[in-house]
Design an enzyme around this catalytic site. Structure first.
Site, PDB file in Angstrom:
ATOM      1  N   HIS A  59       1.647  41.131  24.584  1.00  0.00           N
ATOM      2  CA  HIS A  59       0.811  41.026  23.390  1.00  0.00           C
ATOM      3  C   HIS A  59       1.636  41.323  22.141  1.00  0.00           C
ATOM      4  CE1 HIS A  59      -3.440  41.976  21.591  1.00  0.00           C
ATOM      5  NE2 HIS A  59      -2.678  41.336  20.727  1.00  0.00           N
ATOM      6  N   PHE A  83       4.699  37.590  16.488  1.00  0.00           N
ATOM      7  CA  PHE A  83       6.002  37.492  15.834  1.00  0.00           C
ATOM      8  C   PHE A  83       5.978  36.632  14.568  1.00  0.00           C
ATOM      9  CE2 PHE A  83       8.766  38.764  19.748  1.00  0.00           C
ATOM     10  CZ  PHE A  83       8.472  40.091  19.482  1.00  0.00           C
ATOM     11  N   ARG A  84       4.782  36.187  14.144  1.00  0.00           N
ATOM     12  CA  ARG A  84       4.563  35.601  12.805  1.00  0.00           C
ATOM     13  C   ARG A  84       5.344  34.317  12.546  1.00  0.00           C
ATOM     14  NH1 ARG A  84       0.210  38.675  12.630  1.00  0.00           N
ATOM     15  NH2 ARG A  84       0.538  40.840  11.977  1.00  0.00           N
ATOM     16  N   ASN A 107      -2.034  33.171  16.743  1.00  0.00           N
ATOM     17  CA  ASN A 107      -2.631  33.173  15.400  1.00  0.00           C
ATOM     18  C   ASN A 107      -1.580  33.166  14.301  1.00  0.00           C
ATOM     19  OD1 ASN A 107      -1.967  35.791  16.241  1.00  0.00           O
ATOM     20  ND2 ASN A 107      -3.426  36.748  14.843  1.00  0.00           N
ATOM     21  N   HIS A 146      -6.398  45.079  24.090  1.00  0.00           N
ATOM     22  CA  HIS A 146      -6.548  46.339  23.350  1.00  0.00           C
ATOM     23  C   HIS A 146      -7.904  47.025  23.567  1.00  0.00           C
ATOM     24  CE1 HIS A 146      -8.135  43.253  20.736  1.00  0.00           C
ATOM     25  NE2 HIS A 146      -6.978  42.960  20.192  1.00  0.00           N
ATOM     26  N   ASP A 157       0.481  44.961  21.007  1.00  0.00           N
ATOM     27  CA  ASP A 157      -0.195  44.313  19.875  1.00  0.00           C
ATOM     28  C   ASP A 157       0.685  44.431  18.630  1.00  0.00           C
ATOM     29  OD1 ASP A 157      -2.011  42.953  18.325  1.00  0.00           O
ATOM     30  OD2 ASP A 157      -3.527  44.532  18.300  1.00  0.00           O
ATOM     31  N   HIS A 203       3.434  43.861   9.218  1.00  0.00           N
ATOM     32  CA  HIS A 203       3.186  43.459   7.841  1.00  0.00           C
ATOM     33  C   HIS A 203       4.142  44.251   6.970  1.00  0.00           C
ATOM     34  CE1 HIS A 203      -0.485  41.296   8.890  1.00  0.00           C
ATOM     35  NE2 HIS A 203      -0.858  42.350   9.603  1.00  0.00           N
TER      36      HIS A 203
END
Length: 441
Positions: free
Chosen positions: A57, A60-61, A91, A232, A303, A307
């Site tokens: 989970h 890595f954007r 996502n 989670h 998870d 940011h």
């Protein structure tokens, strides 16, 4: 390569054995192995020899958020944390919801990753048929029952039920179990009077929202007979519901994150937006329940959701949810083992054995002959303090800065190749490989 004089750690226990690798695989495990001519020999005296961890989970954007992470920086952070296989969530921008986005993301990972990797597909109300057709090419499907980072969300019953029914029942359907309607209701009640004011995120997204969504997901999984993995899990009641479902024969497994094992809503209040994550950090009572009911937990996944500090310093309502964690999972669990809170065998089971089994990673999962030579060498006596400067994630911070750790990662091998040694990543970009999927169970 021959690793000698170390203590091998597996889900079954610990034993002083030597281990030989060849052509990316483990080929021999025994006492007193003799070096072959020209063979590299690693003296692991005083060290623990662990299988590489599997983090099922991570976010890595890449693509769309590479100013805060990409497949190179994310997998370097993973490697420094003893994680040799990652499964990346869908996502991103654009979200991975079909063939085109899946192929594009796979190409990015292939060029950058320094550990082995697999990719998730994201569920939408419109992609039921396409998702079912791609099941054999992905690690799993991720379905968001409540809104979080990104645009993926499935709330209506018809597409929800159809995804549960049509996506391969031999693949995990991984659910973010928070109920969207209740999130909107409680979020409005908890909204601070001032946009700059912090709030208790656990009130804005309370345990009831998780319980409602989880109950719904378990009921549909029971009806459809499919495999379900709950991401989670955060509360005692969720674990109790999952235990009850397992006893009835529902094919469900669950994940807990280090964030929820080691932090609480009090930490979120103290850290502000740096502790803001979905689902939230919970009460101390729920945190203690996760440890008390640890036998009910199937996997530990981070998870990892980085940011930047600039993004996190925005007012509460605008600051994004998510906390990095791929580099700190193993150190935190090593420390918990050194304190007697958990055994290393239990850690291996939830971070290596069970993830490989649940997600069908046929070449991973143990220090065994024939498996990939993913190996982590640990000095169990060395002590240090976690700092932000040690973090290899682009975001450059961790909520665990200042935590004292006993047990240091010395070297990490991916398929027999040394990729990390004492604070330095030496693996080259693109050396990671896509994982091999088989039928999971």
């Amino acid at each position: 390569m021959l690793i000698r004089n170390g203590v091998l750690v597996g889900a079954e226990g610990q034993q002083r054995l030597d281990l030989r690798t060849r052509a990316e695989k483990i080929v021999e495990i025994a006492e007193g192995l003799t070096p072959e001519p020209g063979e590299e020999v690693v003296d692991a005296s005083g060290l623990l020899v662990l299988p590489g961890f599997i983090d099922t989970h991570v976010h890595f954007r890449d693509p769309g958020g590479t100013h805060k992470e990409d497949f190179l920086s994310g997998t370097q952070a993973a490697l420094a944390g003893g994680v040799t296989t990652i499964l990346d969530m869908p996502n991103t921008q654009p979200a991975v919801t079909g063939r085109e986005q899946l192929n594009a993301k796979a190409a990015l990972a292939a060029a950058k990753a320094v550990v082995d990797y697999g990719l998730y597909l994201g569920a939408t109300p419109e992609n039921v048929e396409e998702a079912a057709g791609l099941a054999n090419e992905v690690a799993a499907m991720k379905l968001y029952m409540g809104s979080s980072t990104g645009s993926l969300l499935v709330t209506e019953f018809a597409p929800l039920y159809r995804h549960f029914s049509t996506f391969s029942h031999d693949k995990p359907l991984v659910v973010h179990a928070e109920d969207e309607q209740s999130l909107q209701y409680f979020g409005a009640l908890a909204r601070p009077q001032s946009s700059a004011t912090n709030t208790n995120h656990n009130l804005a997204r309370p345990p009831l929202s998780a319980q409602i969504a989880l109950s719904r997901a378990l009921a549909i999984a029971e009806k459809t007979g499919r495999r379900l993995h709950i991401a989670h899990t955060t509360t005692q009641r969720e674990l109790e519901l999952i235990q009850e479902a397992k006893q009835k024969g529902v094919r469900v497994t669950c994940e807990v994150t280090p964030l929820h094992l080691f932090l609480t809503e009090e930490d979120q209040q103290q850290k502000g937006n740096l502790g803001k994550v979905n689902p939230p950090l919970r009460s101390r009572e729920d945190q203690q329940a996760l440890w008390r009911l640890f036998d009910s937990i199937d996997t530990i996944g981070t998870d990892h959701a980085p940011h930047t500090l600039e993004e996190k310093r925005q007012p509460y309502a605008q600051a994004p949810s998510g906390i990095p964690g791929v580099q700190t999972m193993l150190p935190l669990l090593l420390n918990a083992a050194s304190q007697g809170r958990i055994t290393l065998q239990a850690v291996i089971e939830r971070c290596v054995t069970n993830p490989a089994r649940i997600f069908g990673l046929s070449t991973k999962g143990a220090l065994e002959i024939g498996k990939d030579a993913d190996i982590v060498l640990i000095d169990p006596e060395k002590e240090y303090e976690i700092t932000n400067e040690q973090m290899l994630s682009k975001c450059g911070w961790t909520p665990f800065a200042g935590t004292h750790i006993k047990g240091m990662i010395e070297q990490v091998y991916v398929r027999g190749a040394l990729g990390y040694v004492r604070g330095t990543c030496i693996a080259r970009a693109g050396s990671g490989k896509s994982v091999v999927y088989t039928q999971s169970c």
